[in-house]
Scaffold this motif. Sequence first.
Motif, PDB file in Angstrom:
ATOM      1  N   SER A   1      41.035  42.461  38.766  1.00 57.98           N
ATOM      2  CA  SER A   1      40.312  41.222  38.486  1.00 57.98           C
ATOM      3  C   SER A   1      40.140  41.090  36.980  1.00 57.98           C
ATOM      4  CB  SER A   1      38.939  41.256  39.168  1.00 57.98           C
ATOM      5  OG  SER A   1      38.118  40.214  38.690  1.00 57.98           O
ATOM      6  N   ILE A   3      37.848  35.845  39.955  1.00 58.08           N
ATOM      7  CA  ILE A   3      39.316  35.910  39.847  1.00 58.08           C
ATOM      8  C   ILE A   3      39.789  37.283  40.302  1.00 58.08           C
ATOM      9  CG2 ILE A   3      41.299  35.696  38.318  1.00 58.08           C
ATOM     10  CD1 ILE A   3      39.399  34.219  36.363  1.00 58.08           C
ATOM     11  N   THR A   4      40.668  37.296  41.289  1.00 60.97           N
ATOM     12  CA  THR A   4      41.263  38.558  41.722  1.00 60.97           C
ATOM     13  C   THR A   4      42.761  38.365  41.904  1.00 60.97           C
ATOM     14  OG1 THR A   4      40.924  38.095  44.082  1.00 60.97           O
ATOM     15  CG2 THR A   4      39.157  39.265  42.927  1.00 60.97           C
ATOM     16  N   ASP A   5      43.494  39.461  41.838  1.00 57.92           N
ATOM     17  CA  ASP A   5      44.941  39.386  41.993  1.00 57.92           C
ATOM     18  C   ASP A   5      45.461  40.670  42.588  1.00 57.92           C
ATOM     19  OD1 ASP A   5      47.417  37.806  39.806  1.00 57.92           O
ATOM     20  OD2 ASP A   5      47.431  38.230  41.961  1.00 57.92           O
TER      21      ASP A   5
END
Lengths: 110, 112
Positions: free
Chosen positions: B49, B54-56
């Motif tokens: 993150s 927001i994370t990925d």
Amino acid sequence: GQQVMQIPQYQHVQEGEDFTTYCNSSTTLSNIQWYKQRPGGHPVFLIQLVKSGEVKKQKRLTFQFGEAKKNSSLHITATQTTDVGTYFCAGLTNAGKSTFGDGTTLTVKP
Amino acid sequence: NAGVTQTPKFRILKIGQSMTLQCAQDMNHNYMYWYRQDPGMGLKLIYYSVGAGITDKGEVPNGYNVSRSTTEDFPLRLELAAPSQTSVYFCASSYGAGNTIYFGEGSWLTVV
């Protein structure tokens, strides 16, 4: 994707011998970091290299960043039993992502 | 500063159970990461993150979920635990990309 290769995977040395681990990237790196993980522990930051051809020293440890900023090395002079552990490099690409190598595990025979 | 704190330190799960690994940092870092490390192996990035909300996905996201509702916290959720998820999990944080990454002490998870 970006790959960071680290060799060797394992290194066994007699106390007092030297040790080197190498890190190679498929792409140019913005910087490279080195970490040490003691057995049963967590990775701990050692150093960061940013400039092409940079060399930094920490007591018996010498870190180098290649001229093309695609490879790096960590050299330990006259290893001691306290040097045992796994050494990781982590390369930062221009895209802003860090990738860790798989590490080199060092064992030192007293 | 406590740095990066993760709990629990040890956990045994049965196949099919779910659990959440907690991670908190008090360094006001923007970036947070979850890695797993199988015995004798390197660090594999699960999720990361770059800031609250927001994370990925990383290299090995399957079977995991994360959330980042605050700057400080980055929990990792394991749904339907499988033996392949037996590993040591490290939470980490950094101020930004390319800055020093600080690791938690690890969470040893066994799925039986």
